[in-house]
Write a protein that holds these residues in place. Structure first.
Motif, short mmCIF file in Angstrom:
data_model
loop_
_atom_site.label_atom_id
_atom_site.label_comp_id
_atom_site.label_asym_id
_atom_site.label_seq_id
_atom_site.Cartn_x
_atom_site.Cartn_y
_atom_site.Cartn_z
N LEU A 7 0.86 -1.18 0.00
CA LEU A 7 0.00 0.00 0.00
C LEU A 7 0.89 1.23 0.00
O LEU A 7 1.83 1.34 0.80
N VAL A 8 0.64 2.15 -0.92
CA VAL A 8 1.43 3.38 -1.02
C VAL A 8 0.48 4.57 -1.07
O VAL A 8 -0.73 4.42 -1.22
N ARG A 9 1.04 5.75 -0.95
CA ARG A 9 0.21 6.95 -1.08
C ARG A 9 -0.30 7.09 -2.52
O ARG A 9 0.40 6.73 -3.47
N ALA A 10 -1.48 7.61 -2.66
CA ALA A 10 -2.12 7.69 -3.98
C ALA A 10 -1.32 8.52 -4.97
O ALA A 10 -1.37 8.27 -6.19
N ASP A 11 -0.56 9.49 -4.47
CA ASP A 11 0.19 10.36 -5.37
C ASP A 11 1.65 9.91 -5.56
O ASP A 11 2.45 10.63 -6.15
N ASP A 12 1.99 8.73 -5.05
CA ASP A 12 3.36 8.23 -5.16
C ASP A 12 3.47 7.26 -6.34
O ASP A 12 2.91 6.16 -6.32
N ASP A 13 4.17 7.67 -7.38
CA ASP A 13 4.36 6.83 -8.56
C ASP A 13 5.76 6.25 -8.64
O ASP A 13 6.18 5.72 -9.68
N SER A 14 6.50 6.32 -7.54
CA SER A 14 7.89 5.85 -7.55
C SER A 14 8.02 4.35 -7.30
O SER A 14 9.09 3.77 -7.50
N ILE A 15 6.93 3.72 -6.84
CA ILE A 15 6.98 2.27 -6.55
C ILE A 15 6.07 1.56 -7.53
O ILE A 15 4.84 1.48 -7.34
N LYS A 16 6.66 1.04 -8.59
CA LYS A 16 5.89 0.39 -9.65
C LYS A 16 6.13 -1.11 -9.72
O LYS A 16 5.39 -1.83 -10.37
N LYS A 17 7.18 -1.56 -9.04
CA LYS A 17 7.48 -2.99 -8.98
C LYS A 17 8.16 -3.27 -7.64
O LYS A 17 8.68 -2.34 -6.99
N PRO A 18 8.16 -4.52 -7.19
CA PRO A 18 8.73 -4.84 -5.87
C PRO A 18 10.15 -4.33 -5.66
O PRO A 18 10.51 -3.88 -4.58
N GLU A 19 10.98 -4.37 -6.72
CA GLU A 19 12.37 -3.95 -6.59
C GLU A 19 12.49 -2.46 -6.25
O GLU A 19 13.52 -2.01 -5.71
N ASP A 20 11.46 -1.70 -6.55
CA ASP A 20 11.49 -0.26 -6.25
C ASP A 20 11.43 0.02 -4.74
O ASP A 20 11.62 1.16 -4.31
N LEU A 21 11.20 -1.02 -3.95
CA LEU A 21 11.17 -0.86 -2.50
C LEU A 21 12.58 -0.75 -1.91
O LEU A 21 12.74 -0.39 -0.74
N ASN A 22 13.59 -1.07 -2.70
CA ASN A 22 14.97 -0.89 -2.23
C ASN A 22 15.20 0.58 -1.88
O ASN A 22 14.81 1.48 -2.62
N ASN A 23 15.83 0.78 -0.72
CA ASN A 23 16.13 2.12 -0.18
C ASN A 23 14.88 2.91 0.21
O ASN A 23 14.98 4.09 0.53
N LYS A 24 13.72 2.27 0.23
CA LYS A 24 12.49 2.90 0.70
C LYS A 24 12.23 2.45 2.14
O LYS A 24 12.66 1.37 2.57
N LYS A 25 11.51 3.29 2.89
CA LYS A 25 11.13 2.93 4.25
C LYS A 25 9.87 2.09 4.19
O LYS A 25 8.78 2.57 3.86
N LEU A 26 10.05 0.82 4.49
CA LEU A 26 8.98 -0.17 4.37
C LEU A 26 8.49 -0.59 5.74
O LEU A 26 9.29 -0.98 6.60
N CYS A 27 7.19 -0.55 5.94
CA CYS A 27 6.62 -0.88 7.26
C CYS A 27 5.82 -2.17 7.22
O CYS A 27 5.11 -2.46 6.25
N SER A 28 5.93 -2.93 8.29
CA SER A 28 5.05 -4.07 8.53
C SER A 28 5.02 -4.29 10.04
O SER A 28 5.62 -3.52 10.79
#
Length: 283
Positions: A135-156
């Motif tokens: 789940l990402v913010r509606a205006d965030d187009d920087s995460i288009k594939k799983p690999e784009d999560l690299n260097n992103k702050k990921l929560c679970s």
């Protein structure tokens, strides 16, 4: 004469004893129907209380969600009335311990079946096939594939298999943030303290469908894993497992399963899989 009086008295005592035994056997039969009842004829079931669409405790103290409906249906099939059900919050990291300690009779809490958990508990089901998503913010187009999560702050959440899956297989450089509950992750996502929240698509759809968050978030549409939700119970309790499986099969067959899916996930346009075959786990 005196002997006859004693005999009559003994017969009366025997009659009362037989009557008491008959009453006691009725209770035992009731217990068997319920897979073993707890004190006062209650059954305690572990659920989540902060997952909209799955398991949520509302301000008036009632409980809603797909897992809640499944748990309630199963409990009724086991011989309990709705008023006999005691729902107990069970966080992801505490599920196996709660079962092993006997704090709950069974758990229906977005509980994915996997080999590691099967070492400690047994599962009935599965009753829902979900897929890990983001789940990402509606205006965030920087995460288009799983690999784009690299260097992103990921929560679970602590104890979830989702974050582990991303870190080990998909985006090893993701900056993992583990919180106590998904609602905390959602707050961080809204405030931009984190970039993405990962867990099962069913859970994410429940959050995205809340009135307060409509239009703020979107599902990325990644199907990163198969997550078979099962009902967790004490290891070795084959009798209870058999009864729960039968209840789940009946729920699907009579259409109650479809109604529960539509009621809890429909508002978010969640594209659910068909009801899984009980006992068939897709990995």
């Amino acid at each position: 004469m005196k002997l006859r009086k004693v005999t009559a008295a003994s017969a009366a005592v025997l009659s009362l004893a037989l009557a008491a035994t008959a009453c006691g056997s009725g209770k035992k039969k009731d217990d068997a129907a319920g897979g073993g009842s707890e004190a006062g004829g209650k059954i305690t079931i572990g659920i989540k209380v902060d997952q909209p669409g799955i398991g949520l405790k509302t301000p008036d103290g009632s409980y809603t969600g797909f897992d809640v409906e499944v748990a309630t249906y199963v409990a009724k099939e086991l011989g309990y009335k709705e008023s006999d059900i005691v729902f107990k919050e069970t966080k992801s990291a505490d599920r196996e311990t709660a079962i092993e300690r006997g704090d709950v009779k069974f758990i229906a809490a977005s509980y994915s079946i996997n080999d590691e958990r099967l070492q400690k508990v047994d599962f009935a089901g599965p009753y829902l096939l979900a897929h890990q998503d983001v789940l990402v913010r509606a205006d965030d187009d920087s995460i288009k594939k799983p690999e784009d999560l690299n260097n992103k702050k990921l929560c679970s959440v602590t104890g979830s298999t989702s974050a582990k899956n991303v870190k080990e297989k998909l985006a090893p450089k993701a900056q993992l943030q583990e919180y106590g509950g998904y609602s905390e992750c959602l707050t961080g996502l809204e405030s931009k303290a984190i970039d993405a929240l990962t867990t099962d698509d069913s859970i994410l759809a429940g959050y995205a469908a809340q009135e307060a968050f409509k239009g703020k978030f979107k599902l990325a549409g990644f199907r990163m894993s198969n997550e078979n939700y099962g009902i967790g119970l004490k290891k070795g309790d084959a009798d209870l497992k058999k009864k729960i499986d039968a209840a789940l099969e009946k729920m699907v067959k009579e259409g109650a399963w479809d109604k529960a899916v539509e009621a809890n996930f429909g508002p978010a346009n969640y594209k659910n899989e068909p009801a899984p075959k009980i006992g068939n786990i897709v990995k």
